[in-house]
Design a protein around this motif. Structure first.
Motif, PDB file in Angstrom:
ATOM      1  N   THR A 152       0.824  -1.212   0.000  1.00  0.00           N
ATOM      2  CA  THR A 152       0.000   0.000   0.000  1.00  0.00           C
ATOM      3  C   THR A 152       0.855   1.258   0.000  1.00  0.00           C
ATOM      4  O   THR A 152       0.626   2.195  -0.770  1.00  0.00           O
ATOM      5  CB  THR A 152      -0.926   0.003   1.222  1.00  0.00           C
ATOM      6  OG1 THR A 152      -1.735  -1.173   1.190  1.00  0.00           O
ATOM      7  CG2 THR A 152      -1.826   1.224   1.215  1.00  0.00           C
ATOM      8  N   ILE A 156       0.927   4.406  -2.739  1.00  0.00           N
ATOM      9  CA  ILE A 156       0.393   5.728  -2.394  1.00  0.00           C
ATOM     10  C   ILE A 156       1.497   6.741  -2.086  1.00  0.00           C
ATOM     11  O   ILE A 156       1.430   7.903  -2.509  1.00  0.00           O
ATOM     12  CB  ILE A 156      -0.573   5.611  -1.201  1.00  0.00           C
ATOM     13  CG1 ILE A 156      -1.791   4.775  -1.622  1.00  0.00           C
ATOM     14  CG2 ILE A 156      -1.024   6.988  -0.719  1.00  0.00           C
ATOM     15  CD1 ILE A 156      -2.791   4.548  -0.518  1.00  0.00           C
ATOM     16  N   CYS A 202     -13.278   7.259   2.040  1.00  0.00           N
ATOM     17  CA  CYS A 202     -12.758   7.001   0.689  1.00  0.00           C
ATOM     18  C   CYS A 202     -13.816   6.484  -0.278  1.00  0.00           C
ATOM     19  O   CYS A 202     -13.738   6.726  -1.489  1.00  0.00           O
ATOM     20  CB  CYS A 202     -11.622   5.977   0.759  1.00  0.00           C
ATOM     21  SG  CYS A 202     -10.191   6.510   1.706  1.00  0.00           S
ATOM     22  N   PRO A 321      -5.046  -0.241  -2.554  1.00  0.00           N
ATOM     23  CA  PRO A 321      -4.254   0.998  -2.666  1.00  0.00           C
ATOM     24  C   PRO A 321      -4.267   1.595  -4.069  1.00  0.00           C
ATOM     25  O   PRO A 321      -4.162   2.815  -4.217  1.00  0.00           O
ATOM     26  CB  PRO A 321      -2.839   0.552  -2.267  1.00  0.00           C
ATOM     27  CG  PRO A 321      -2.816  -0.920  -2.396  1.00  0.00           C
ATOM     28  CD  PRO A 321      -4.209  -1.374  -2.100  1.00  0.00           C
ATOM     29  N   LEU A 324      -7.393   3.668  -4.244  1.00  0.00           N
ATOM     30  CA  LEU A 324      -7.222   4.884  -3.438  1.00  0.00           C
ATOM     31  C   LEU A 324      -6.325   5.903  -4.140  1.00  0.00           C
ATOM     32  O   LEU A 324      -6.588   7.114  -4.098  1.00  0.00           O
ATOM     33  CB  LEU A 324      -6.620   4.515  -2.076  1.00  0.00           C
ATOM     34  CG  LEU A 324      -7.465   3.623  -1.161  1.00  0.00           C
ATOM     35  CD1 LEU A 324      -6.719   3.350   0.137  1.00  0.00           C
ATOM     36  CD2 LEU A 324      -8.814   4.251  -0.878  1.00  0.00           C
ATOM     37  N   GLN A 325      -5.296   5.418  -4.808  1.00  0.00           N
ATOM     38  CA  GLN A 325      -4.327   6.311  -5.436  1.00  0.00           C
ATOM     39  C   GLN A 325      -4.858   6.940  -6.726  1.00  0.00           C
ATOM     40  O   GLN A 325      -4.664   8.130  -6.970  1.00  0.00           O
ATOM     41  CB  GLN A 325      -3.037   5.541  -5.735  1.00  0.00           C
ATOM     42  CG  GLN A 325      -1.979   6.350  -6.475  1.00  0.00           C
ATOM     43  CD  GLN A 325      -1.452   7.514  -5.664  1.00  0.00           C
ATOM     44  OE1 GLN A 325      -1.559   7.528  -4.432  1.00  0.00           O
ATOM     45  NE2 GLN A 325      -0.889   8.510  -6.328  1.00  0.00           N
ATOM     46  N   CYS A 328      -9.175   8.447  -6.171  1.00  0.00           N
ATOM     47  CA  CYS A 328      -9.504   9.351  -5.066  1.00  0.00           C
ATOM     48  C   CYS A 328      -8.521  10.512  -5.038  1.00  0.00           C
ATOM     49  O   CYS A 328      -7.381  10.380  -5.478  1.00  0.00           O
ATOM     50  CB  CYS A 328      -9.447   8.618  -3.719  1.00  0.00           C
ATOM     51  SG  CYS A 328     -10.616   7.266  -3.546  1.00  0.00           S
ATOM     52  N   THR A 330      -5.798  13.158  -3.470  1.00  0.00           N
ATOM     53  CA  THR A 330      -4.603  12.809  -2.700  1.00  0.00           C
ATOM     54  C   THR A 330      -4.866  12.741  -1.202  1.00  0.00           C
ATOM     55  O   THR A 330      -4.468  11.773  -0.529  1.00  0.00           O
ATOM     56  CB  THR A 330      -3.483  13.836  -2.967  1.00  0.00           C
ATOM     57  OG1 THR A 330      -3.188  13.845  -4.359  1.00  0.00           O
ATOM     58  CG2 THR A 330      -2.235  13.475  -2.187  1.00  0.00           C
ATOM     59  N   SER A 333      -6.737   9.582  -0.342  1.00  0.00           N
ATOM     60  CA  SER A 333      -5.920   8.371  -0.421  1.00  0.00           C
ATOM     61  C   SER A 333      -5.003   8.252   0.788  1.00  0.00           C
ATOM     62  O   SER A 333      -4.721   7.142   1.266  1.00  0.00           O
ATOM     63  CB  SER A 333      -5.101   8.351  -1.714  1.00  0.00           C
ATOM     64  OG  SER A 333      -4.159   9.410  -1.738  1.00  0.00           O
ATOM     65  N   GLY A 336      -7.000   6.780   3.509  1.00  0.00           N
ATOM     66  CA  GLY A 336      -7.106   5.348   3.296  1.00  0.00           C
ATOM     67  C   GLY A 336      -5.845   4.612   3.693  1.00  0.00           C
ATOM     68  O   GLY A 336      -5.895   3.500   4.248  1.00  0.00           O
TER      69      GLY A 336
END
Length: 548
Positions: A152, A156, A202, A321, A324-325, A328, A330, A333, A336
């Protein structure tokens, strides 16, 4: 991608908060030690944990990095989908079964660890052998969730995964070492709240991203890939049931569970904690399911991730991840990432405390040094924490699939330890011979069934075994079959050996485990002839007794 400075700063702040909480809990531990046994305070919190903390720490322990990452991965995979997400249902069943059947017998004798009844019934030597599956399980679990965090953070924050693994392992080891169960429990409260808020924050951003199709539509319709809800083919029903039972029953014989049971202030509280924790695990997995569904509903060509898809690149284990990256903002993420870090720590510290408690209490104090002081036992706990933490971090570097490693960590515990625990708690007169036979037979059966993730080909081809892309797949519920055969072997051999010794078919000198004993008691009668100095004694030999 450049280094994510704000995310790195936020992560450092989170780690500092966790460490500070652990240090505060260590101070509380010192206060408790003045009025209670020092090692028991470290292992089971002095047996006075309130229900609120107990519920949070039990839920947070099972909601680990492997749990939330692995769930998203399974939902996303075209070959599996939501139909194969069995952990939440399995956990509910595990906690209900544990509360109904296992809480009372474990608390009735004030055990300190799960290994105590096993050593009490089967002896220290067999207890040492049975300790090995739990040790391997705890270290593998720790490694799995560290691997999830490393993957993760590399996505990220754009930092090396091994740095995240090392820093996380050191942080967890330090605060667990300082405060024992109190540090674990109080940090779990913060970690669970953080996970809950961060993951749910998220989800809306991922769902509303322009590159994502409606997950309601893609659940049952093929769009970018097959429907994410998945399906269960008839030929896979046996394997599906096998994995469900594996999670439900295999989640019980873990010290991390019984730590909470034994730390509660009453049996009623322990049961309530167990029941509600299962449903807490279900609630906490919902964001992971939605994120996996989003990943399956996304046109990755519209994102900076591009094509080929994560599945085609072999990166499905990092799907959470990645979502999230790339789907979403920054700052979202980063939230998250904090949730995953919290999930990792909440499970890793429990696994670490579990393994070190059993080593110090069941191996060192009961076998190696029976006159060990409380200070020695606590010292051994701390040294073993460092060793196990380093071993788990090393294994995390070798992990290829988060879900496989997480799921594999309980294989030996389910097949070998669950039957043993059931026997000592619920089946009278099982003995060391049966325990040893069951352990060896179960281990051999499991090994002969093969393991694709370890590249071990099966020797035993159960019904439905097939070769898929060069890998043998067992469709028969062989894990549960192995567990049941282990259980049957323990019972059958125990009663057979007892019968053979009792009937003198086998000489008693062969009873090397001392499960059969004769006791003689002399009852002197009064002297009947003082002058002759004659004294008559009647010697009464008790019937042969079977000792468990």
């Amino acid at each position: 991608m450049a280094l994510n400075i704000p995310g790195l700063v936020a992560t450092i702040v989170f780690y500092v908060i966790m460490l500070a909480t652990g240090i505060w809990a260590a101070w509380k531990t010192k206060k408790e030690e003045k009025n209670a046994n020092r090692s028991e305070v470290a292992m089971v919190g002095g047996r006075n944990m309130n229900i609120f903390v107990g519920l949070f720490t039990t839920t947070a322990t099972w909601v680990g990095g492997g749990y939330i990452n692995g769930t998203s991965e399974i939902v996303y995979l075209p070959t599996r989908g939501l139909a194969w997400v069995l952990a939440p249902v399995g956990y509910v069943l595990a906690f209900i079964i544990g509360g109904l059947f296992f809480v009372k017998p474990m608390r009735s004798k004030s055990y300190v660890t799960m290994m105590d009844p096993l050593q009490e019934t089967y002896g220290n030597t067999m207890g040492t052998l049975l300790f090995l599956p739990t040790l391997i399980g705890d270290v593998f679990w720790f490694a799995a969730i560290l691997s999830a965090l490393g993957a993760t953070m590399s996505v990220i924050l754009d930092i090396r995964g091994y740095l995240a693994i090392i820093i996380s392992a050191c942080t967890v080891t330090l605060y667990t070492l300082l405060g024992g169960l109190y540090s674990v429990a109080y940090t779990d409260v913060i970690q669970l709240v953080f996970m809950m808020v961060s993951l749910w924050t998220c989800v809306p951003f991922a769902l509303l991203n322009s590159a994502t199709e409606s997950i309601y539509y893609t659940a049952v319709n093929e769009f970018y890939q097959v429907p994410w809800i998945g399906k269960l083919e008839t030929e896979y029903l046996g394997r599906w049931l096998d994995e469900l039972l594996y999670v439900a029953l295999g989640s019980i014989p873990w010290q991390i569970y019984f730590q909470r049971v034994l730390a509660a202030s009453s049996s009623r509280q322990a049961r309530l904690t167990s029941y509600f924790a299962g449903f807490g695990c279900v609630f906490m997995v919902i964001p992971s399911v939605l994120i996996g569904a989003v990943a399956a509903s996304t046109d990755w060509n519209q994102t900076s991730y591009g094509l080929p898809t994560p599945n085609e690149r072999g990166e499905s284990s990092m799907i959470l991840p990645i979502v999230l990256q790339y789907l979403c903002p920054t700052y979202v993420s980063v939230a998250g990432l904090g949730a995953i870090a919290a999930a990792v720590m909440s499970s890793a510290d429990s696994a670490l405390l579990s393994a070190s408690s059993m080593l110090a209490h069941n191996i060192y104090r009961k076998i190696l040094r029976k006159k060990a002081t409380e200070k020695e036992v606590v010292c051994i706990m701390r040294v073993s924490m460092v060793v196990f933490g380093a071993a788990a971090a090393g294994l995390a570097f070798l992990s290829n699939s988060v879900y496989d490693l997480w799921f594999l960590s309980g294989e030996l515990v389910y097949a070998l330890l669950f039957p043993q625990l059931c026997c000592v708690l619920f089946i009278p007169n099982t003995n060391t011979y049966g325990s040893a036979a069951g352990f060896l037979f179960g281990f051999l059966l499991r090994l002969l069934a093969g393991e694709p993730s370890l590249k071990i080909s099966p020797i035993i081809h159960y019904p439905g075994c097939s070769l898929v892309d060069g890998v043998y797949i067992q469709l028969f519920p062989f894990k549960t079959f192995t567990m049941l055969l282990t259980l049957g072997t323990i019972i059958a051999v125990s009663y057979l050996v007892a019968f053979l010794f009792k009937r003198n078919i086998l000489p008693h000198r062969w009873d090397v485990c001392s499960v059969i004993k004769e006791r003689e008691a002399s009852v002197p009668l009064p002297e009947i002839d003082e002058q002759a100095g004659l004294q008559i004694n009647i010697v009464y030999i008790n019937p042969i007794e079977i000792h468990t």
